[in-house]
Write an enzyme that holds these catalytic residues in place. Structure first.
Site, short mmCIF file in Angstrom:
data_model
loop_
_atom_site.label_atom_id
_atom_site.label_comp_id
_atom_site.label_asym_id
_atom_site.label_seq_id
_atom_site.Cartn_x
_atom_site.Cartn_y
_atom_site.Cartn_z
CE LYS A 143 21.89 -12.04 23.84
NZ LYS A 143 22.52 -11.85 25.15
CB VAL B 117 17.92 -16.74 23.06
CG1 VAL B 117 18.84 -17.96 22.98
CG2 VAL B 117 18.68 -15.54 23.61
CG ASP C 43 24.60 -8.52 32.83
OD1 ASP C 43 23.96 -8.17 33.85
OD2 ASP C 43 24.08 -8.58 31.72
N GLY D 87 14.93 -10.58 25.22
CA GLY D 87 15.42 -9.51 26.07
C GLY D 87 16.62 -8.83 25.45
N GLY E 217 16.93 -6.33 23.58
CA GLY E 217 16.78 -5.94 22.18
C GLY E 217 16.81 -7.08 21.20
N GLY E 218 16.63 -8.32 21.66
CA GLY E 218 16.67 -9.44 20.74
C GLY E 218 16.03 -10.69 21.32
CG LEU F 268 16.03 -21.56 23.51
CD1 LEU F 268 17.55 -21.72 23.48
CD2 LEU F 268 15.39 -22.76 24.20
N GLY F 269 14.04 -17.51 24.65
CA GLY F 269 13.87 -16.35 25.50
C GLY F 269 14.00 -15.06 24.71
#
Length: 376
Positions: free
Chosen positions: A127, A112, A219, A107, A109-110, A104-105
């Site tokens: 995630k 999803v 965030d 960023g 450091g990992g 799915l994505g």
């Protein structure tokens, strides 16, 4: 260099002590994180209560293994209130029952992944923070994610389990089939006020819940606001990106997070060293303005978003202005959110009654319409 010398040593005929074939080293066993029991209670949430104040104290298709860490809400992980197949009560979602469908994505450091429960067919988002962080950082991430696990708000993404596999942390999260607001913005280039008003209302309801429970998200940005085709907008990530960012040596590696920081968060020494709920309001205003104009508003088109440039623009530059062709209601909303003085920003509760939010109330299907044609 040490690795290179070691390889050269092997080529020179030096012997190495190898493990016995009869006693191979077992793989690391996933260790559960000791999360406390659920603590946030939706029954204490009331839209009409007082303002809490300004300051609070890669293998797609593969199977996964692990042990359950925490129970879900009301004693079970999933009780069918989101539709779809229902897991038996008191049964946790475990990694061994999940199979990866795709990415799915990525960023922070990992990655999803979209995953499916093999026995129920229910889909989740998994995630995985792949970088191995020290124990103190992992504990902080655990505390942040416990907010997700124990919260009872329809405006926050649910968390169904947290796992620590040899320092690699995994979260089983609610799957939102509309992707993120960043995905929507990339597809549409700009987002109209009618859609932004509905997004704003739901995000404010999520922030109101958090702020009433003395939680600052820290965030808020387009990639942390998720949508689905059931007309829902939900807040995700609860500071995990911020926790990770604070452990990195290079500031430029997390400009996506710091770009949405309020002036008092970006420069705490110049703002009394404290920040509160108003920091989330600044980030929301910046997010909405970006969606309205189609680019990050604090920088000029083509300007490099490095740390010094961002700091100068956010801390010492004038707040970005809403477009001249926007409605007076939207302009006023953005101006209120982007006050440099945090004490001048309205609370989430006050903004829920703002004319911009109320102007478009009662229009069904707005989120589905926004997601029409979007393919993730």
């Amino acid at each position: 260099m040490a690795a290179a010398n070691d390889r050269r040593s092997r080529g020179m005929g030096l012997s190495l002590n190898l493990p016995s074939r009869q006693s191979p080293r077992p793989p690391p066993v996933p260790q559960p994180l000791p999360l406390p029991p659920p603590s946030l209670d939706e029954s204490r949430y009331s839209r009409g209560s007082n303002n809490p104040g300004s300051n609070p104290g890669s293998n797609p298709g593969g199977n996964l293994g692990g042990n359950p860490v925490s129970r879900g809400l009301s004693g079970g992980v999933y009780h069918g209130h989101h539709g779809g197949a229902q897991l038996p009560q008191n049964r946790d979602v475990v990694l061994a029952d999940l199979e990866k469908i795709g990415v799915l994505g990525a960023g922070s450091g990992g990655k999803v992944y979209k995953v499916r429960h093999r026995w129920t067919g229910k889909e989740y988002a998994l995630k995985i923070i792949q970088e191995k962080h020290e124990l103190a950082v992992r504990r902080q991430i655990m505390r942040e994610m416990d907010i997700l696990r124990s919260s009872k708000s329809q405006h926050l993404v649910e968390c169904y389990g947290v796992f620590d596999r040899g320092g690699e942390i995994s979260f089983v999260l609610e799957y939102m089939d509309g992707g993120t607001l960043a995905d929507v913005l990339k597809y549409h280039k700009k987002i109209g006020e009618r859609y932004l008003a509905e997004v704003t209302k739901q995000v404010l309801l999520g922030l109101l819940y958090l702020h009433k429970h003395k939680i600052v998200h820290r965030d808020i940005k387009p990639s942390n606001l998720l949508l689905n085709r059931k007309q829902e907008v939900k807040i995700a990530d609860f500071g995990v990106s911020t926790v990770l960012a604070n452990t990195l040596a290079q500031c430029n590696s997390f400009v996506g997070t710091c770009a949405y920081m309020s002036p008092e968060r970006f420069d705490p020494d110049g703002n009394g060293g404290e920040y509160g709920y108003a920091a989330d309001i600044w980030s929301l205003g910046l997010t909405l303005l970006e969606c309205a104009i189609g680019r990050f508003p604090c920088l000029k088109p083509g300007e490099k978003p490095d740390w010094p440039t961002l700091m100068y623009a956010i801390c010492w530059g004038e707040p970005p202005s809403p477009p001249a062709d926007a409605s007076p209601e939207f302009q006023n909303f953005i101006i209120n959110c982007l006050q440099k003085n945090s004490n001048s920003r309205p609370s989430a509760e006050m903004l829920l009654n703002h004319p911009f939010v109320r102007r478009y109330e009662g229009q069904p299907g707005v989120i589905s319409e926004l997601l029409q044609g979007l393919v993730l």
